[in-house]
Design a protein around this motif. Structure first.
Motif, short mmCIF file in Angstrom:
data_model
loop_
_atom_site.label_atom_id
_atom_site.label_comp_id
_atom_site.label_asym_id
_atom_site.label_seq_id
_atom_site.Cartn_x
_atom_site.Cartn_y
_atom_site.Cartn_z
N LEU A 70 0.98 -1.18 -0.01
CA LEU A 70 0.14 -0.22 -0.14
C LEU A 70 0.65 1.30 -0.13
O LEU A 70 0.57 2.20 -0.86
CB LEU A 70 -0.98 0.21 1.14
CG LEU A 70 -2.01 -1.24 1.13
CD1 LEU A 70 -3.05 -0.64 2.40
CD2 LEU A 70 -2.72 -1.25 0.08
N LYS A 73 2.37 1.58 -3.68
CA LYS A 73 1.38 2.23 -4.35
C LYS A 73 0.97 3.44 -4.38
O LYS A 73 0.49 4.08 -5.31
CB LYS A 73 0.10 1.23 -4.59
CG LYS A 73 0.19 -0.14 -4.95
CD LYS A 73 -0.85 -1.21 -4.90
CE LYS A 73 -0.52 -2.53 -5.14
NZ LYS A 73 -1.69 -3.58 -4.73
N TYR A 78 -0.56 5.02 -12.20
CA TYR A 78 -0.09 4.00 -13.14
C TYR A 78 -1.08 4.10 -14.32
O TYR A 78 -2.36 4.01 -13.88
CB TYR A 78 -0.02 2.77 -12.59
CG TYR A 78 0.26 1.43 -13.75
CD1 TYR A 78 1.16 1.58 -14.70
CD2 TYR A 78 -0.29 0.08 -13.60
CE1 TYR A 78 1.46 0.69 -15.58
CE2 TYR A 78 0.03 -0.72 -14.29
CZ TYR A 78 0.83 -0.61 -15.43
OH TYR A 78 1.35 -1.46 -16.05
N LEU A 85 -10.51 1.94 -18.03
CA LEU A 85 -11.61 2.75 -17.80
C LEU A 85 -12.95 2.07 -17.61
O LEU A 85 -13.10 0.94 -18.42
CB LEU A 85 -11.56 3.75 -18.91
CG LEU A 85 -10.75 4.69 -19.20
CD1 LEU A 85 -10.47 5.41 -20.54
CD2 LEU A 85 -10.09 5.40 -18.06
N TYR A 86 -14.08 2.55 -16.83
CA TYR A 86 -15.32 2.01 -16.74
C TYR A 86 -16.10 2.55 -17.87
O TYR A 86 -16.53 3.91 -17.68
CB TYR A 86 -15.63 2.07 -15.49
CG TYR A 86 -14.99 1.23 -14.38
CD1 TYR A 86 -15.02 -0.19 -14.50
CD2 TYR A 86 -14.06 1.75 -13.49
CE1 TYR A 86 -14.41 -0.98 -13.58
CE2 TYR A 86 -13.37 1.04 -12.65
CZ TYR A 86 -13.37 -0.42 -12.57
OH TYR A 86 -12.78 -1.15 -11.86
N MET A 89 -19.27 5.07 -16.97
CA MET A 89 -19.08 6.19 -15.97
C MET A 89 -18.53 7.33 -17.06
O MET A 89 -18.16 7.32 -17.85
CB MET A 89 -17.68 5.83 -15.19
CG MET A 89 -18.21 4.99 -14.08
SD MET A 89 -16.87 4.96 -12.92
CE MET A 89 -17.47 3.75 -11.58
N GLU A 93 -17.02 10.90 -12.78
CA GLU A 93 -17.11 9.97 -11.84
C GLU A 93 -16.17 8.91 -11.73
O GLU A 93 -15.83 8.43 -10.54
CB GLU A 93 -18.67 9.10 -12.14
CG GLU A 93 -19.80 9.96 -12.15
CD GLU A 93 -20.96 9.20 -12.91
OE1 GLU A 93 -22.03 9.58 -12.65
OE2 GLU A 93 -20.56 8.39 -13.90
N TYR A 94 -15.55 8.68 -12.71
CA TYR A 94 -14.44 7.82 -12.57
C TYR A 94 -13.20 8.52 -11.70
O TYR A 94 -12.84 7.76 -11.19
CB TYR A 94 -13.88 7.61 -14.04
CG TYR A 94 -12.73 6.64 -14.38
CD1 TYR A 94 -12.76 5.40 -14.12
CD2 TYR A 94 -11.41 7.31 -14.61
CE1 TYR A 94 -11.63 4.69 -14.12
CE2 TYR A 94 -10.39 6.67 -14.88
CZ TYR A 94 -10.48 5.33 -14.67
OH TYR A 94 -9.18 4.47 -14.92
N PHE A 97 -13.87 8.11 -8.27
CA PHE A 97 -13.68 6.64 -7.67
C PHE A 97 -12.31 6.46 -7.44
O PHE A 97 -11.95 6.17 -6.32
CB PHE A 97 -14.27 5.73 -8.59
CG PHE A 97 -13.77 4.21 -8.64
CD1 PHE A 97 -13.70 3.66 -7.37
CD2 PHE A 97 -13.02 3.78 -9.52
CE1 PHE A 97 -13.18 2.44 -7.21
CE2 PHE A 97 -12.39 2.59 -9.39
CZ PHE A 97 -12.61 1.69 -8.11
N VAL A 98 -11.50 6.73 -8.44
CA VAL A 98 -9.99 6.46 -8.29
C VAL A 98 -9.45 7.31 -7.20
O VAL A 98 -8.68 6.96 -6.39
CB VAL A 98 -9.19 7.06 -9.43
CG1 VAL A 98 -7.92 6.57 -9.54
CG2 VAL A 98 -9.75 6.03 -10.66
N ARG A 100 -11.10 8.57 -4.45
CA ARG A 100 -11.43 8.03 -3.30
C ARG A 100 -10.62 6.82 -2.90
O ARG A 100 -10.09 6.69 -1.76
CB ARG A 100 -13.10 7.43 -3.27
CG ARG A 100 -14.04 8.86 -2.85
CD ARG A 100 -15.15 8.20 -2.63
NE ARG A 100 -16.17 9.35 -2.59
CZ ARG A 100 -17.32 9.10 -3.34
NH1 ARG A 100 -17.64 7.97 -3.91
NH2 ARG A 100 -18.18 10.13 -3.32
N ALA A 101 -10.41 5.86 -3.89
CA ALA A 101 -9.60 4.67 -3.57
C ALA A 101 -8.20 4.91 -3.37
O ALA A 101 -7.60 4.40 -2.46
CB ALA A 101 -9.53 3.88 -5.01
N LYS A 102 -7.79 6.50 -3.59
CA LYS A 102 -6.42 6.67 -3.32
C LYS A 102 -6.39 7.52 -1.97
O LYS A 102 -5.29 7.84 -1.61
CB LYS A 102 -5.72 7.58 -4.30
CG LYS A 102 -5.38 6.81 -5.76
CD LYS A 102 -4.73 7.87 -6.65
CE LYS A 102 -4.23 6.86 -7.82
NZ LYS A 102 -3.52 7.69 -8.90
N GLN A 145 -6.34 10.11 -14.33
CA GLN A 145 -6.35 9.24 -13.09
C GLN A 145 -5.07 8.91 -12.52
O GLN A 145 -5.06 8.64 -11.24
CB GLN A 145 -7.03 7.60 -13.79
CG GLN A 145 -6.92 6.44 -12.93
CD GLN A 145 -5.66 5.85 -13.15
OE1 GLN A 145 -4.84 5.58 -12.36
NE2 GLN A 145 -5.57 5.29 -14.54
#
Lengths: 349, 287
Positions: A70, A73, A78, A85-86, A89, A93-94, A97-98, A100-102, A145
Motif C-alpha cells: 500500500l 502504491k 499508473y 476505464l469503466y 461512467m 465519476e471515474y 472513484f479513483v 477515493r480509492a487513493k 487518473q
C-alpha cells in the motif's frame, strides 16, 4: 526512488523478464524502450504491484512492493497499456472513484480532480460517458487518473499507441509538463517519441536491460564510430596517393572500386574529432574529381536496432540478446546481472 | 473498501442489472404471495418466500456474472490492483454492493407481511424469521456466484457455471435419494471425490506427483476409515451431500424454526467463498 533488482518473471515455461536491474532517480522522464514482447509491460506491472515477480525485488521510495504494497502504491500513479476505464461512467465519476480509492476526500478530492481534468484537457468531456469518448480522450482520462493523489512517480505504459498524430503531440506535451513536477516513466517502442520526451532511456530486449543511460550519452557513445564515404570519378590507382594521406587522418580506411569511373573510400573515425574539413582540404589539394562526400552517422534508430539485436530470441535462453548491460550510468555503480549472463555475448565493449 | 462499494453499487443501477434482479425477485415473490396468501388464504408469508427461492437460480448469476470477469476482460482489474487497495477491500466492497442490491427488493418484500396483517392475523416472528433466512440464503448464493466469476474472463461462462452450480445445489436433496445406502457405495463415491481432489491439485500445481500423492493420501485415509468404522459409512455420502444443500437449510426458517446452526452455516459459506475469491484473485497476480 525506484530500485529494481534482478527482476525475473516467468509465465510458466516462458521467461518474460530475465533479471532486470535499474534505478530511477527523482525529477526525470525515463523512457522504457524495447521491441514488442521485450518485457516492458510486465516490468511495469510488477513495479506497480499489479503483478507479482517470480524473483527479485522492487522498492519504491524505500517501500518494498511486496512487503508494503500500500505504501509503495501510494507513491505511484499508473496508466496500463489499455486504459482501465469503466465505460458506463463519466470522467468525473471515474476520477472520483479513483481519487477515493487513493484516499482523497472532500475539498482535496474535488480540487485534485479539477486540476487533473484541466491539465489533461478533459474538462470539456467531464460529463460525457467514457464509452462515447474518442481514443485520445480516453487516454487522457487514463492519465488524469494516474495524476490523482499527486503521486511522486507516474508510470505510463505506451501512452500514445493508437492515437492520431495531433493527439500524439498533445499527449507528449502533457507528459513533458508532467515531467516538471513528477518523475515519469513511460514505455514505448517508438524511438522518436522517447528521444523527444525523455531525459534518460532504459532499453530492454528479450527480458534484459541492454542499455540504461541519458540520451545524449547514448548518442555520444554510439556515434563515436562515424564513417565518411568519399566517391571519386576515377579508377582506384589514381586515388592511392590520396588514400595514403587520408589514412593518417582517419582511424581506418577501406577502398572499393565499382568500375573505372567510380572509386569509394570509407574513412572511419571517432565522431568527437571531426575530420571532414581536413579531408576536404586534402581532396582539394589532390585535385581528384570528387563526386560525393557522405557522412554515415549512427542514428538512434541504428543504436536501438543494434542493442535490441533484431533477432527473436524469445524461444529459449540460448538464442538470447546480444549486447552487454549498461546500467552503470543510472545506478552509479557497475551493476551487472551475473547469474543469467552466460548466454549472451557482448557486441559493444 | 468504501470507494469500491460505491462504484459497484452505482454500476448495478446504471447497467440495469440491479433493476432486472429486483424486478424478477419482486415479480416471483408477488405471484407467490398472491397464490398462497390472497388466493390460498394462508396467513403465512413464509410459504410464499419458500417458493420464491428457486428464482435465485436465475437472478444470482445475473448479478454475480460480471463482478470479476468483466474487470478482467476490460483489464480494469489492473487499475484496482495498482491502486492502494487491499484485495480484501476490493472483494468485500464488491460483495457488499451485491448484497445491497439484493437487500433493496427484499426490503420491499418485508412490507408484505404488514400488508397481509391488514386482512388477518399474521405471525410476524415466523414471517420475519423466514425473511431473515431468505436474506442469508441469498447472501450465501451471491458469495458462491462471485467466486465463480473470479475464475473466468467471460461473463457468459461465469453465468452458465453459476447457474449449473446453483441448480446442482437446488437439486441436491433429490439427488441424494438416488445414491444407494450401502457403505460400499459411500466408499466408491468418496473415492471418486478423492480422485477429483487429486485432479484439482494436479491442475493447480501443474505437478503430476503432487496430484497423485494427494489422491493416494486421501484414498488411504478413506480406506483406513472405512475398515475402522464400516457401519457408519452406510449412507454417509448421501448425508454429506445433504449437508451441502444450501437451499435445504432455508426450509427450517420457513417452518418457523430460527435455527442458529443454519445461520452459522450460511455465514460460513459466505466467509469461505470470500476467502476463495481473495485467493483466486491473488493467484492471478502470481501466475
Amino acid at each position: 526512488m525506484i530500485e529494481v533488482r534482478n527482476l525475473v518473471k516467468n509465465y510458466g515455461p516462458h521467461k518474460a523478464v530475465r533479471g532486470i536491474s535499474f534505478t530511477v532517480e527523482p525529477g526525470k522522464i525515463y523512457g522504457f524502450l524495447g521491441p514488442n514482447g521485450a518485457g516492458k509491460s510486465t516490468t511495469m506491472n510488477i513495479i506497480t504491484g499489479t503483478l507479482a515477480a517470480t524473483s527479485g525485488t522492487v522498492t519504491v521510495n524505500g517501500h518494498d512492493v511486496y512487503a508494503e504494497p500500500l505504501a509503495a502504491k501510494r507513491c505511484i500513479g499508473y496508466l496500463p497499456e489499455i486504459p482501465p476505464l469503466y465505460p458506463d461512467m463519466t470522467p468525473e465519476e471515474y476520477l472520483t472513484f479513483v481519487g477515493r480509492a487513493k484516499g482523497l476526500s472532500g475539498a482535496a478530492l474535488a480540487g485534485q480532480i479539477e486540476t487533473a481534468l484541466e491539465r489533461t484537457g478533459t474538462g470539456a468531456v467531464r460529463r460525457r460517458l467514457i464509452k462515447n469518448l474518442s481514443k485520445g480522450y480516453k487516454q487522457r482520462v487514463g492519465i488524469a487518473q494516474a495524476m490523482l493523489g499527486d503521486p511522486e512517480i507516474i508510470i505510463l505504459d505506451e501512452p500514445t499507441v493508437g492515437l492520431d498524430p495531433l493527439q500524439i503531440i498533445e499527449i507528449r506535451d502533457l507528459i513533458k509538463s508532467l515531467g516538471k513536477t513528477h518523475t515519469v516513466i513511460l514505455s514505448s517502442h517508438i524511438l522518436s517519441e522517447v528521444s523527444e520526451v525523455c531525459d534518460r532511456v532504459i532499453i530492454i530486449a528479450h527480458g534484459r536491460v541492454v542499455a540504461s543511460d541519458s540520451l545524449d550519452a547514448l548518442r555520444e557513445r554510439y556515434t563515436s564510430e562515424c564513417t565518411l564515404e568519399l566517391q571519386f570519378a576515377c579508377p582506384e590507382e589514381e586515388t592511392k596517393e590520396l588514400a595514403a594521406v587520408l589514412s593518417r587522418l582517419a582511424d581506418s580506411l577501406t577502398e572499393t572500386t565499382e568500375d573505372a569511373k567510380l572509386t569509394k573510400l570509407f574513412l572511419s573515425y571517432n565522431g568527437k574529432r571531426d575530420i571532414r574539413s581536413a579531408v576536404y582540404a586534402e581532396v582539394k589539394k589532390s585535385g581528384l574529381p570528387l563526386l560525393a562526400m557522405i557522412p554515415h552517422v549512427k542514428t538512434l534508430e541504428d543504436i536501438f536496432l543494434d542493442l535490441t539485436g533484431g533477432e527473436n530470441g524469445e524461444e529459449d535462453g540460448t538464442a538470447a540478446p546480444a549486447a552487454p548491460e549498461r546500467t552503470e550510468e543510472t545506478t552509479g555503480e557497475p551493476e551487472k546481472d551475473k547469474d543469467g549472463g552466460d548466454d549472451y555475448k557482448p557486441l559493444f565493449g | 473498501m468504501g470507494s469500491v462499494y460505491k462504484k459497484e453499487l452505482r454500476s448495478y443501477f446504471c447497467n440495469m442489472q440491479g433493476a432486472i434482479f429486483a424486478a424478477f425477485l419482486l415479480l416471483i415473490a408477488g405471484i407467490m404471495t398472491v397464490l398462497y396468501n390472497f388466493k390460498g388464504l394462508y396467513p403465512n408469508f413464509e410459504y410464499a418466500l419458500s417458493d420464491t427461492g428457486f428464482i435465485f437460480l436465475l437472478i444470482v448469476p445475473i448479478v454475480t456474472m460480471r463482478i470479476f470477469s468483466e474487470e478482467k476482460r476490460a483489464k480494469t482489474d489492473q487499475l484496482l490492483y495498482s491502486l492502494p487497495l487491499k484485495v480484501t477491500d476490493v472483494v468485500f466492497g464488491k460483495y457488499l454492493a451485491a448484497v445491497t442490491v439484493f437487500l433493496v427488493p427484499v426490503g420491499v418484500m418485508a412490507l408484505y407481511p404488514l400488508i397481509l396483517s391488514l386482512y388477518g392475523k399474521v405471525n410476524f416472528a415466523a414471517s420475519y424469521g423466514a425473511v431473515f433466512g431468505f436474506i442469508l440464503l441469498g447472501c450465501a448464493l451471491l458469495a458462491i456466484g462471485m467466486f465463480i466469476s473470479t475464475l473466468t474472463e467471460s461473463q457468459v461462462i461465469a453465468a452458465v457455471i453459476s447457474f449449473g452450480t446453483l441448480l446442482l445445489l437446488y437439486l441436491m436433496n433429490a439427488l441424494t435419494s438416488l445414491i444407494p445406502n450401502t457403505s460400499g457405495a459411500s466408499l466408491i463415491a468418496f473415492s471418486a471425490v478423492a480422485v477429483l481432489f487429486g485432479l484439482i491439485v494436479w491442475g493447480m500445481t501443474k505437478d503430476r506427483f503432487a496430484g497423485l500423492a494427494s489422491a493416494l493420501l486421501a484414498e488411504t485415509v478413506l480406506v483406513f476409515l472405512y475398515f475402522s468404522f464400516k457401519e457408519s459409512f452406510a449412507g454417509l455420502f448421501a448425508k454429506v451431500l445433504e449437508k451441502l444443500s444450501v437451499f435445504e437449510r432455508f426450509s427450517g426458517f420457513v417452518n418457523g424454526i430460527f435455527d442458529l446452526t443454519a445461520v452459522v452455516y450460511y455465514l460460513s459459506i459466505v466467509a469461505f467463498c470470500l476467502f476463495l475469491c481473495v485467493q483466486s484473485v491473488e493467484k492471478k497476480r502470481w501466475s
